[in-house]
Design a protein around this motif. Structure first.
Motif, PDB file in Angstrom:
ATOM      1  N   ALA A 133      43.214  36.769  58.994  1.00 53.74           N
ATOM      2  CA  ALA A 133      42.096  35.704  57.700  1.00 53.74           C
ATOM      3  C   ALA A 133      41.632  36.467  57.111  1.00 53.74           C
ATOM      4  O   ALA A 133      41.050  35.973  56.619  1.00 53.74           O
ATOM      5  N   LEU A 134      42.317  37.404  56.417  1.00 58.40           N
ATOM      6  CA  LEU A 134      41.625  37.911  55.499  1.00 58.40           C
ATOM      7  C   LEU A 134      41.817  37.394  54.430  1.00 58.40           C
ATOM      8  O   LEU A 134      43.491  37.158  54.394  1.00 58.40           O
ATOM      9  N   ILE A 135      41.986  37.906  53.139  1.00 62.23           N
ATOM     10  CA  ILE A 135      42.049  37.114  51.486  1.00 62.23           C
ATOM     11  C   ILE A 135      42.368  38.177  50.903  1.00 62.23           C
ATOM     12  O   ILE A 135      42.110  39.517  50.417  1.00 62.23           O
ATOM     13  N   ILE A 136      43.657  38.593  50.707  1.00 61.04           N
ATOM     14  CA  ILE A 136      44.598  39.537  49.708  1.00 61.04           C
ATOM     15  C   ILE A 136      44.538  39.031  48.524  1.00 61.04           C
ATOM     16  O   ILE A 136      45.196  38.734  47.261  1.00 61.04           O
ATOM     17  N   ALA A 137      43.153  39.429  47.661  1.00 64.81           N
ATOM     18  CA  ALA A 137      42.584  39.329  46.133  1.00 64.81           C
ATOM     19  C   ALA A 137      43.756  39.429  44.628  1.00 64.81           C
ATOM     20  O   ALA A 137      44.035  38.972  43.750  1.00 64.81           O
ATOM     21  N   GLY A 138      44.035  40.099  45.564  1.00 63.40           N
ATOM     22  CA  GLY A 138      44.936  40.759  44.243  1.00 63.40           C
ATOM     23  C   GLY A 138      45.371  42.536  44.641  1.00 63.40           C
ATOM     24  O   GLY A 138      44.975  42.926  45.323  1.00 63.40           O
ATOM     25  N   PHE A 139      46.901  42.861  43.841  1.00 62.30           N
ATOM     26  CA  PHE A 139      47.100  44.277  44.430  1.00 62.30           C
ATOM     27  C   PHE A 139      47.683  44.697  43.052  1.00 62.30           C
ATOM     28  O   PHE A 139      48.313  43.887  42.493  1.00 62.30           O
ATOM     29  N   ARG A 140      47.804  45.478  42.814  1.00 61.13           N
ATOM     30  CA  ARG A 140      48.655  46.267  41.273  1.00 61.13           C
ATOM     31  C   ARG A 140      48.661  47.791  41.502  1.00 61.13           C
ATOM     32  O   ARG A 140      48.464  48.678  42.353  1.00 61.13           O
ATOM     33  N   ASP A 141      49.927  48.410  40.896  1.00 60.55           N
ATOM     34  CA  ASP A 141      50.426  49.691  41.565  1.00 60.55           C
ATOM     35  C   ASP A 141      49.679  50.306  40.878  1.00 60.55           C
ATOM     36  O   ASP A 141      48.236  50.153  39.997  1.00 60.55           O
ATOM     37  N   GLY A 142      49.677  51.751  40.689  1.00 62.72           N
ATOM     38  CA  GLY A 142      48.304  53.271  40.066  1.00 62.72           C
ATOM     39  C   GLY A 142      48.958  53.664  38.968  1.00 62.72           C
ATOM     40  O   GLY A 142      48.459  54.520  38.428  1.00 62.72           O
ATOM     41  N   TYR A 143      49.612  52.784  38.069  1.00 67.55           N
ATOM     42  CA  TYR A 143      50.577  53.535  37.031  1.00 67.55           C
ATOM     43  C   TYR A 143      50.747  53.203  36.041  1.00 67.55           C
ATOM     44  O   TYR A 143      50.832  52.575  35.560  1.00 67.55           O
ATOM     45  N   PHE A 144      48.714  53.713  35.220  1.00 63.70           N
ATOM     46  CA  PHE A 144      49.134  53.563  34.239  1.00 63.70           C
ATOM     47  C   PHE A 144      47.707  54.098  33.715  1.00 63.70           C
ATOM     48  O   PHE A 144      46.908  55.226  34.711  1.00 63.70           O
ATOM     49  N   GLY A 145      47.708  54.183  32.303  1.00 62.89           N
ATOM     50  CA  GLY A 145      46.616  54.807  31.611  1.00 62.89           C
ATOM     51  C   GLY A 145      45.039  54.820  31.219  1.00 62.89           C
ATOM     52  O   GLY A 145      45.115  53.781  31.523  1.00 62.89           O
ATOM     53  N   PRO A 146      44.845  55.398  31.022  1.00 62.73           N
ATOM     54  CA  PRO A 146      43.299  55.393  29.811  1.00 62.73           C
ATOM     55  C   PRO A 146      42.898  54.235  29.671  1.00 62.73           C
ATOM     56  O   PRO A 146      42.648  53.615  29.662  1.00 62.73           O
ATOM     57  N   ALA A 147      43.981  54.007  28.628  1.00 62.52           N
ATOM     58  CA  ALA A 147      43.906  52.820  27.363  1.00 62.52           C
ATOM     59  C   ALA A 147      43.663  51.546  28.072  1.00 62.52           C
ATOM     60  O   ALA A 147      43.515  50.616  27.670  1.00 62.52           O
ATOM     61  N   GLU A 148      44.862  51.538  29.708  1.00 60.04           N
ATOM     62  CA  GLU A 148      44.657  50.582  30.038  1.00 60.04           C
ATOM     63  C   GLU A 148      43.477  50.246  31.103  1.00 60.04           C
ATOM     64  O   GLU A 148      43.673  49.165  31.903  1.00 60.04           O
ATOM     65  N   ASP A 149      42.354  51.144  31.180  1.00 55.52           N
ATOM     66  CA  ASP A 149      41.270  51.299  32.570  1.00 55.52           C
ATOM     67  C   ASP A 149      41.287  49.735  32.243  1.00 55.52           C
ATOM     68  O   ASP A 149      40.572  49.518  33.382  1.00 55.52           O
ATOM     69  N   GLN A 150      40.811  49.141  30.996  1.00 58.70           N
ATOM     70  CA  GLN A 150      39.275  47.763  31.125  1.00 58.70           C
ATOM     71  C   GLN A 150      39.892  47.550  31.708  1.00 58.70           C
ATOM     72  O   GLN A 150      39.579  46.211  31.555  1.00 58.70           O
ATOM     73  N   GLU A 151      41.442  47.761  30.851  1.00 59.72           N
ATOM     74  CA  GLU A 151      42.813  45.488  31.264  1.00 59.72           C
ATOM     75  C   GLU A 151      42.286  45.642  32.908  1.00 59.72           C
ATOM     76  O   GLU A 151      42.155  44.522  33.504  1.00 59.72           O
ATOM     77  N   VAL A 152      42.306  46.917  33.719  1.00 59.21           N
ATOM     78  CA  VAL A 152      42.478  46.712  35.037  1.00 59.21           C
ATOM     79  C   VAL A 152      41.366  46.530  35.616  1.00 59.21           C
ATOM     80  O   VAL A 152      41.270  45.562  36.422  1.00 59.21           O
ATOM     81  N   VAL A 153      40.071  47.096  34.703  1.00 60.71           N
ATOM     82  CA  VAL A 153      39.012  46.314  35.330  1.00 60.71           C
ATOM     83  C   VAL A 153      38.564  45.382  35.606  1.00 60.71           C
ATOM     84  O   VAL A 153      38.237  44.683  36.489  1.00 60.71           O
ATOM     85  N   ALA A 154      39.051  44.755  34.156  1.00 61.90           N
ATOM     86  CA  ALA A 154      39.296  43.479  34.228  1.00 61.90           C
ATOM     87  C   ALA A 154      39.604  42.358  35.108  1.00 61.90           C
ATOM     88  O   ALA A 154      39.088  41.266  35.673  1.00 61.90           O
TER      89      ALA A 154
END
Length: 251
Positions: A133-154
């Protein structure tokens, strides 16, 4: 924002550790989700406390978190020894599952961030089966650097989650959440360390016998001997608590 009127804590070297038991902690966080109040939850252990004492920036992250739960048995012991005990250990792995179990009745949305692509995908699959009954809204791996942070946050914000679990290691997941907490504005944001590895089946949690004896740290060390340098913080913490006595809980 913290509300010290409803959140009883004990200061362990200035870090406000919650005195709530598991049931009370979950109830408190259900209210946080209902009110849409962003909370960073830190699952404190002796290694993290020692890191905070050595690193002012990390100390600031821990003291600024909306909720710090006593995950490590050493933290529970330090509170007991100081004469200002917590009700019980609130293990991060168990808290994660209690929140997901509770979240089913509210159809909470969950985002999972961290570990490898293979592990995070399997974690999402298994959690969806366990909590349908839970909704897995999204997921992604943890292999990203500071340059990609804003993209990940968005990407995370676009899925409108109620819960965000981040597994990138205590030295990076807590600082990452703290840095983007205001942008994420998610009711529950929690670092979960190696929890995804256990959920996905990549690794095993310590057997019940080790848990009851408060020796999960020993099990992890036996399984991963390379952790010994990190584990050296445990005896240092114990000796410091024994030496400092009543100073341990001086705010």
């Amino acid at each position: 924002m913290k509300d010290t009127n409803i959140l009883p804590t004990v200061p362990i070297y200035g870090i406000p550790v919650s005195k709530l038991d598991m049931k009370e902690t979950v109830s408190y966080l259900v209210q946080a989700v209902s009110a849409r109040v962003p909370h960073q939850i830190i699952t404190a252990n002796p290694i993290m406390v020692m890191s905070a004492l050595e690193n002012p920036e990390y100390m600031n992250i821990m003291t600024s978190a909306e909720l710090v739960v006593p995950d490590g048995t050493g933290v529970v012991w330090a509170a007991e020894r100081s004469g200002n005990p917590v009700k019980e250990r609130v293990a991060g792995f168990d808290l994660l599952h209690e929140l997901l179990k509770t979240g089913e009745s509210y159809h909470w949305r969950v985002y999972l961030l961290g570990s490898t692509q293979e592990v995070i995908r399997e974690t999402a699959r298994r959690l969806q089966l366990q909590y349908p009954a839970l909704i897995i809204a999204g997921f992604r791996d943890g292999y990203f650097g500071p340059a990609e942070d804003q993209e990940v946050v968005a990407e995370i914000v676009s899925t409108k989650p109620d819960l965000l679990f981040v597994a990138r290691g205590a030295d990076s997941q807590e600082p990452w959440i703290a840095k983007y907490k205001s942008q994420l504005a998610i009711p529950i944001m929690m670092g979960v360390g190696g929890s995804f590895d256990v959920i996905s089946g990549k690794s095993r949690r310590a057997p019940k016998a080790f848990q009851k004896l408060r020796l999960e740290w020993l099990y992890r060390l036996l399984k991963e001997p390379t952790r010994y340098r990190r584990m050296l913080a445990l005896p240092k913490f114990a000796l410091k608590v024994l030496r400092d006595k009543e100073k341990v809980t001086k705010a």
